[in-house]
Enzyme design. Sequence first.
Site, mmCIF file in Angstrom:
data_model
loop_
_atom_site.group_PDB
_atom_site.id
_atom_site.type_symbol
_atom_site.label_atom_id
_atom_site.label_comp_id
_atom_site.label_asym_id
_atom_site.label_seq_id
_atom_site.Cartn_x
_atom_site.Cartn_y
_atom_site.Cartn_z
ATOM 1 C CG HIS A 132 5.129 -24.156 12.085
ATOM 2 N ND1 HIS A 132 5.039 -23.983 10.731
ATOM 3 C CD2 HIS A 132 5.283 -22.908 12.604
ATOM 4 C CE1 HIS A 132 5.127 -22.688 10.455
ATOM 5 N NE2 HIS A 132 5.270 -22.020 11.567
ATOM 6 N NE ARG A 162 -4.033 -1.621 2.313
ATOM 7 C CZ ARG A 162 -5.223 -1.286 1.818
ATOM 8 N NH1 ARG A 162 -5.449 -0.070 1.388
ATOM 9 N NH2 ARG A 162 -6.189 -2.167 1.747
ATOM 10 C CE LYS A 209 5.438 -16.515 19.398
ATOM 11 N NZ LYS A 209 6.141 -16.922 18.197
#
Length: 484
Positions: free
Chosen positions: A231, A42, A329
């Site tokens: 995954h 954009r 995480k």
Amino acid sequence: MAALILFGGGGDLAMRMLLPSLYFLEHDGLLPDGLKIIGAARSEETAEDYVAKVHEAVKARAEQDQAWDDHSWTRMKARLDYLAVDATSADSLKPLKDKVGDGEVTSFLAVSPSLYGRIVTAMKAAGLAERNCRIVLEKPVGRDLKSFLEIDDAVAHAFREDQVFRIDHYLGKETVQNLTALRFGNTIFEPLWNNLTIDHVQITIGETVGVGDRWPYYDEYGALRDMLQNHMLQLLCLVAMEPPSDLDPESLRNEKVKVLRSLRPITYEEAERVTVRGQYVAGVSEGRPAKGYIEERGAPSDTETFVAIRADIDNWRWAGVPFFMRTGKRLPEKRTEIVIQFKPVPHSIFDDEEGEALANRMIIELQPEEDISLTVMNKRPGLDKRMQLQPITMSLSWGVDGKSAAPPRRRIAYERLLLDAMAGDSTLFVRRDEAEQAWKWVDEVAEAWAESGHKPDEYVAGTWGPDSADMLMIRTGRDWNTTD
Ligand code: BG6
């Protein structure tokens, strides 16, 4: 002239992974002659500004691998171009179509999956979905089965299935492909690869990074949809599938789908026992203080940043062999590994030995090192009256015998996948029915979580997830390979 269009060409994925991958391919002389690479996004910037940004990103990455050279960059620069577009509007895409002409076009959608449907519809109207065009979709496609099917129907309206490449970059990783070589290029492992000999399988994808400023995306998806739906289930499929009859893309993917179909559904009642959701709170990560997810997000959230699940595969080969998966995480290590734990000997003639629990174990390590190792029991050298055993680990890595060739540079998984997509080889891409089955299974887990209203269990940043993840294993008399 062939062209590769990168929608979202100025974004994080393009700058961190796709463009550096293209540079490495250029460096190694592997890009198709005459290929044009066009960034489309954009932002109203000039091609010169875009090329300058690419230069900076690619150089920084290539220097880490000591693979930067000006000649390769000069060649890559000559291929690069940029066009500011609104990819959801056919009119806005027309100048892009004019730029690429009638040659083969591969378009990579490195944008939010919520835009996929509108973009492919605009592409079709603009002539970018002709017979010589291909589309690459970054995961996750959709947020659940319903949204996946909606997007995929729009894609199927514009492209035939053999033009569609659903990417899961784990399939491009060298060791993941090596797993297929290990299983089907040798006779020694396959006869052992079943419930007679294997006790259980563990798959861990640990990351030290937090969610950070990716939270607007992450908060909507969480670890279940960001990592496990794709995954982790792909890794599970490659460990569990039957030998395909050849390496034809369909043969391989047929076998993976069979595994996904055999996954035992996780019912509402079961979810409490076999799944764990976690979210990190402030702690210490890699020696530095780390904020909790809620502080990063700036508002309360029930999104999980950690997930652990016990999966069971209901077929002859795997009946009774649990597959434990966990990912999160802010764990202590960036580590991806598959552990194949073989059963203990049925009757031991030796004294109890320290380390026995580590033996009969194969570890397929994908990150940080790429290595396949086997731990077996061995006689401790010496004149002890009673024979003493100890576990020893044999590595099947490149060069460990001192004779093999030096390992080649570790490639970014996208290098392989970009080349394959441009060549029309879909072996390492996810077929529609695979993604569909994976969503079906994951949806049940997500629904059970939503219904129970169970909030994620807290874990301190820098640890291996909540205690409940350890309990998931301990309850079955087992333990994770890597623990605090
Ligand atoms: C991406 C996820 O698909 O994979 C990220 O969206 C994650 O959240 C990343 O960090 C991990 O990839 P790798 O190759 O670094 O293990």
